[in-house]
Design an enzyme around this catalytic site. Structure first.
Site, PDB file in Angstrom:
ATOM      1  CG  ASP A 181     -10.972  -3.400   5.668  1.00 39.08           C
ATOM      2  OD1 ASP A 181     -11.674  -3.248   6.665  1.00 39.08           O
ATOM      3  OD2 ASP A 181     -11.432  -3.504   4.513  1.00 39.08           O
ATOM      4  CE  LYS A 226      -4.347  -1.569   0.415  1.00 31.22           C
ATOM      5  NZ  LYS A 226      -5.495  -1.127  -0.390  1.00 31.22           N
TER       6      LYS A 226
END
Length: 327
Positions: A86, A63
């Site tokens: 999340d 990410k």
């Protein structure tokens, strides 16, 4: 679609075309980041490889590639960063905020593993738990401002999610170079775990924007059977929100596809499949036996390939291990 809503196929996907990402600029930026190095491409058997993002810049997931590029392109000196997550995306934003000396607020839905929340807090971010699903956490983050760094898009909020998707181009460019360096065939199948679809959008952009004659591998999306919003949308032919349940694949536990990703997923994905927690856990054990640290989301790629081997075209099979076991 077949298998009780477990599979979807699009025979026309490899003919679909889109504009390319600014790969050279993105890669040059990432090479200048502290701690950047290519993550390994590990050969499993023959022409099957695992792109191991568990080693990405000490954060255990891919990410940071998207969040760092988006913040770089946003410019300025934000007073505060806000996001919903999340797990992995929030930790990446928290790390970037710490490096910039900017406070970060991270909204997490129920079901996020305590270790993932603790990893975000360890980066110095304020973790705010939301008694709801991922969509509810995003709604809370949207109202918090001032600079929302979110990896899903909706009408009116597309620039930062678009930059995040551009940032993932580095991952796929690394794969191309690593396959060539290994003397392996270009990718014939790339398996991508899907939450809201931003990483899959980046995969479609990379493999559906090349010149005539460039490799155009099959692209297989995998989701938890309890949170298959992309499969439901592909089946319906329009963006669809689904009710999510609990899953060990917390990073994929998303109920609504990104509005920005949707046209790419509809046009450029060859197939989509769901897997169960048990199937992901078995795949994680198999990868661990080969020395690869894979969390449930990352292991889902192997589970999907086991479930749908017929999707593969000629060439190498590349499974994206998007996270390690901490997340």
């Amino acid at each position: 679609m077949d298998g009780g809503q477990r599979r979807y196929r699009n025979p026309a996907a490899r003919a679909w075309h889109c504009d390319p990402a600014p790969v050279a600029r993105v890669r040059a930026f990432h090479r200048g980041l502290p701690g950047y190095r290519e993550t390994p491409l590990v050969r499993l058997d023959g022409g099957v490889f695992v792109k191991d993002e568990s080693r990405r810049m000490g954060l255990g997931a891919f990410k940071v590639l998207g969040a760092s590029w988006a913040l770089h392109r946003a410019g300025g000196a934000p007073q505060r960063l806000v996001t919903a997550t999340d797990g992995n995306h929030g930790r990446a934003v928290a790390r970037l905020g710490r490096l910039r000396g900017v406070p970060v607020e991270v909204y997490v839905p129920r079901g996020v593993h305590p270790a993932a929340a603790a990893a975000i807090a360890a980066e110095g971010a304020r973790v705010i738990r939301v008694d709801g699903d991922y969509d509810a956490a995003v709604a809370r983050a949207r109202s918090a401002g001032p600079l929302l760094v979110q990896d899903t898009a909706w009408p009116g909020y597309e620039e930062i999610p678009g930059r995040i998707v551009e940032g993932y181009a580095t991952l796929f460019a690394e794969i191309d170079a690593q396959l060539a360096a290994a003397g392996a065939a270009p990718a014939g199948l790339v398996v991508v775990p899907v939450g809201v679809g931003s990483l899959a959008q980046a995969a479609v952009t990379h493999y559906r924007s090349g010149p005539a004659g460039a490799p155009r591998p099959a692209l297989l999306a995998v989701e938890p059977d309890t949170a298959a919003c992309v499969l439901a949308s592909l089946t319906a032919g329009e963006p669809t929100t689904v009710r999510t349940g609990l899953t060990a694949m917390a990073g994929l536990n998303c109920g609504t596809p990104s509005a920005l990703a949707w046209p790419y997923l509809r046009g450029g994905l060859d197939a989509a499949v769901t897997v169960t927690d048990a199937e992901a856990a078995a795949a994680a054990r198999e990868l661990a036996g080969r020395g690869i640290d894979a969390g449930p989301c990352g292991a889902a790629s192997l589970a999907a390939w086991r479930a749908a081997p017929e999707v593969a075209g000629p060439g190498s099979v590349v499974l994206l291990n998007t996270e390690g076991t901490l997340a």
